[in-house]
Design an enzyme around this catalytic site. Structure first.
Site, PDB file in Angstrom:
ATOM      1  N   LYS A   5     -25.387  -9.912  -8.586  1.00 30.49           N
ATOM      2  CA  LYS A   5     -26.835  -9.980  -8.851  1.00 30.49           C
ATOM      3  C   LYS A   5     -27.685  -9.719  -7.608  1.00 30.49           C
ATOM      4  O   LYS A   5     -28.795  -9.200  -7.729  1.00 30.49           O
ATOM      5  CB  LYS A   5     -27.201 -11.326  -9.481  1.00 30.49           C
TER       6      LYS A   5
ATOM      7  N   ASP B 287     -32.908 -13.529 -16.683  1.00 32.50           N
ATOM      8  CA  ASP B 287     -32.258 -14.846 -16.825  1.00 32.50           C
ATOM      9  C   ASP B 287     -33.281 -15.963 -17.061  1.00 32.50           C
ATOM     10  O   ASP B 287     -33.156 -16.753 -17.999  1.00 32.50           O
ATOM     11  CB  ASP B 287     -31.439 -15.174 -15.570  1.00 32.50           C
TER      12      ASP B 287
HETATM   13  P1  NAP Z   1     -24.117 -20.959  -7.611  1.00 30.87           P
HETATM   14  O1  NAP Z   1     -25.128 -20.054  -7.038  1.00 30.87           O
HETATM   15  O2  NAP Z   1     -22.696 -20.857  -7.197  1.00 30.87           O
HETATM   16  O3  NAP Z   1     -24.640 -22.482  -7.348  1.00 30.87           O
HETATM   17  C1  NAP Z   1     -23.799 -23.568  -7.681  1.00 30.87           C
HETATM   18  C2  NAP Z   1     -24.609 -24.864  -7.653  1.00 30.87           C
HETATM   19  O4  NAP Z   1     -23.743 -25.933  -8.066  1.00 30.87           O
HETATM   20  C3  NAP Z   1     -25.120 -25.213  -6.262  1.00 30.87           C
HETATM   21  O5  NAP Z   1     -26.337 -25.888  -6.398  1.00 30.87           O
HETATM   22  C4  NAP Z   1     -24.018 -26.143  -5.746  1.00 30.87           C
HETATM   23  O6  NAP Z   1     -24.469 -27.055  -4.745  1.00 30.87           O
HETATM   24  C5  NAP Z   1     -23.694 -26.920  -7.008  1.00 30.87           C
HETATM   25  N1  NAP Z   1     -22.332 -27.480  -6.933  1.00 30.87           N
HETATM   26  C6  NAP Z   1     -21.167 -26.804  -6.915  1.00 30.87           C
HETATM   27  N2  NAP Z   1     -20.144 -27.662  -6.801  1.00 30.87           N
HETATM   28  C7  NAP Z   1     -20.679 -28.906  -6.701  1.00 30.87           C
HETATM   29  C8  NAP Z   1     -20.138 -30.212  -6.563  1.00 30.87           C
HETATM   30  N3  NAP Z   1     -18.815 -30.412  -6.463  1.00 30.87           N
HETATM   31  N4  NAP Z   1     -20.977 -31.268  -6.534  1.00 30.87           N
HETATM   32  C9  NAP Z   1     -22.320 -31.081  -6.632  1.00 30.87           C
HETATM   33  N5  NAP Z   1     -22.904 -29.852  -6.764  1.00 30.87           N
HETATM   34  C10 NAP Z   1     -22.087 -28.791  -6.796  1.00 30.87           C
HETATM   35  O7  NAP Z   1     -24.056 -20.843  -9.215  1.00 30.87           O
HETATM   36  P2  NAP Z   1     -25.263 -20.386 -10.175  1.00 30.87           P
HETATM   37  O8  NAP Z   1     -25.244 -18.916 -10.317  1.00 30.87           O
HETATM   38  O9  NAP Z   1     -26.509 -21.067  -9.722  1.00 30.87           O
HETATM   39  O10 NAP Z   1     -24.803 -20.996 -11.590  1.00 30.87           O
HETATM   40  C11 NAP Z   1     -24.848 -22.374 -11.846  1.00 30.87           C
HETATM   41  C12 NAP Z   1     -24.243 -22.642 -13.239  1.00 30.87           C
HETATM   42  O11 NAP Z   1     -25.084 -22.066 -14.241  1.00 30.87           O
HETATM   43  C13 NAP Z   1     -22.863 -21.995 -13.397  1.00 30.87           C
HETATM   44  O12 NAP Z   1     -21.996 -22.918 -14.029  1.00 30.87           O
HETATM   45  C14 NAP Z   1     -23.111 -20.791 -14.290  1.00 30.87           C
HETATM   46  O13 NAP Z   1     -21.995 -20.492 -15.135  1.00 30.87           O
HETATM   47  C15 NAP Z   1     -24.321 -21.254 -15.119  1.00 30.87           C
HETATM   48  N6  NAP Z   1     -25.190 -20.124 -15.555  1.00 30.87           N
HETATM   49  C16 NAP Z   1     -25.431 -19.959 -16.896  1.00 30.87           C
HETATM   50  C17 NAP Z   1     -26.253 -18.930 -17.322  1.00 30.87           C
HETATM   51  C18 NAP Z   1     -26.528 -18.740 -18.796  1.00 30.87           C
HETATM   52  O14 NAP Z   1     -26.946 -17.631 -19.204  1.00 30.87           O
HETATM   53  N7  NAP Z   1     -26.374 -19.757 -19.621  1.00 30.87           N
HETATM   54  C19 NAP Z   1     -26.836 -18.053 -16.390  1.00 30.87           C
HETATM   55  C20 NAP Z   1     -26.567 -18.254 -15.021  1.00 30.87           C
HETATM   56  C21 NAP Z   1     -25.739 -19.300 -14.617  1.00 30.87           C
HETATM   57  P3  NAP Z   1     -24.451 -26.642  -3.185  1.00 30.87           P
HETATM   58  O15 NAP Z   1     -25.696 -25.825  -2.955  1.00 30.87           O
HETATM   59  O16 NAP Z   1     -24.451 -27.933  -2.477  1.00 30.87           O
HETATM   60  O17 NAP Z   1     -23.195 -25.829  -2.949  1.00 30.87           O
END
Ligand code: NAP
Length: 272
Positions: A68, A104
């Site tokens: 992205k 999104d």
């Molecule tokens: P990302 O950029 O990898 O961010 C991950 C987030 O989760 C960060 O805030 C991270 O915190 C936190 N995290 C990860 N492991 C953790 C832990 N052990 N304890 C506490 N916090 C933790 O991922 P993203 O793209 O934002 O996506 C987030 C979620 O949304 C994913 O599961 C994805 O599948 C989902 N999503 C869904 C859609 C949809 O269309 N429904 C669209 C996009 C994303 P830190 O900053 O501290 O690392």
């Protein structure tokens, strides 16, 4: 059938992607023949894969993880949502090259509307400060909530994201050890559900009649679903956000907006 559309989603991993099914449903709904492939693609391969798509008659693409941000560099023009999110999930080809969009966040807002979840004047708590949160903040702030509080494991990421969007409304960012006042809506936007867990969350951070929306869906949604149900909050998973962003992408490519709720009904029946 009146026309044919060559499209693809690029990402890695990609085999799990529901996008080919969703766009197939939209095509059948609107009488558009859709050839939508899921193609595995790493960051360095994107220019070549896009060129292959164009050579084969492709006119549009979706990008998912990890592309992205990389995708921004392929675009000659970006919509406001992509500029603010610093990420692009939808590409459309015109005579001079790729136009980039981010559907999104607008897709999430569509789904919240479908679910009757009010944003205007609401106190909104977002858990997580990753790419997904960056994508949803501007469209949510455009609905004029009372405030958005971001809590994240890495406090600095939450604070800097809040700072980046502070010109659009009342928003603050903190670590998970903050004790915010009660909120009307929780948006769970961490990736923790993929490992079967959810962040520590004190129940008094939410009002008794609060709604809970988890960006995760399927198995990754289960920890939040169980937690919310235990506390008596109505909870929804993020499948509707996925379908919402897809509906907006389909509209960008064809000028026609598919029926979002009809697609949710068919997909729900297919997936159950
Ligand atoms: P990302 O950029 O990898 O961010 C991950 C987030 O989760 C960060 O805030 C991270 O915190 C936190 N995290 C990860 N492991 C953790 C832990 N052990 N304890 C506490 N916090 C933790 O991922 P993203 O793209 O934002 O996506 C987030 C979620 O949304 C994913 O599961 C994805 O599948 C989902 N999503 C869904 C859609 C949809 O269309 N429904 C669209 C996009 C994303 P830190 O900053 O501290 O690392």
């Amino acid at each position: 059938m009146t026309s044919s559309l060559r499209l693809a989603v690029f990402g890695d991993p990609i085999s799990h992607s529901l996008s080919p099914r969703i766009h197939g449903l939209f095509g059948r709904q609107l009488g558009v023949e859709v050839d939508y492939q899921a193609i595995r693609c790493g960051v360095n391969e994107l220019p070549a894969k896009l060129a292959e798509l164009v050579a084969g008659g492709g006119i549009g693409a979706n990008l998912t993880l990890p592309l992205k941000q990389t995708g921004l560099r392929q675009c000659r023009q970006l919509d406001r949502a992509a500029r603010l999110a610093r990420a692009v999930n939808t590409l459309k080809l015109d005579e001079q090259g790729w136009l980039g969009f981010n559907t999104d966040g607008p897709g999430l807002v569509l789904d919240l509307e479908r679910l009757g979840i009010a944003l205007t004047d609401a106190r909104i708590l977002i858990l997580g400060a990753g790419g997904a949160t960056a994508g949803i903040l501007a469209p949510m702030l455009a609905k004029k909530p009372a405030c958005i509080t971001i809590l994240n494991r890495t406090a600095e990421r939450a604070a800097s994201l809040a700072e980046r969007f502070s010109h659009l409304g009342a928003i603050s960012g903190h670590g998970l050890n903050a004790s915010p006042q009660a909120h009307d809506l929780l948006i769970q936007a961490t990736s923790l559900g993929h490992s079967g867990a959810m962040p520590e969350l004190a129940p008094d951070w939410l009002k008794p009649n609060a709604r809970v929306y988890d960006l995760n869906y399927g198995r990754a949604h289960q920890p939040v679903a169980d937690w919310a149900e235990r506390h008596g909050w109505r909870v929804d998973g993020g499948l509707g956000m996925l379908v919402g962003q897809a509906a907006l992408a389909f509209e960008i490519w064809t000028g026609q907006r598919p029926s979002f709720s009809a697609a949710m009904d068919s997909l729900g029946a297919e997936l159950s």
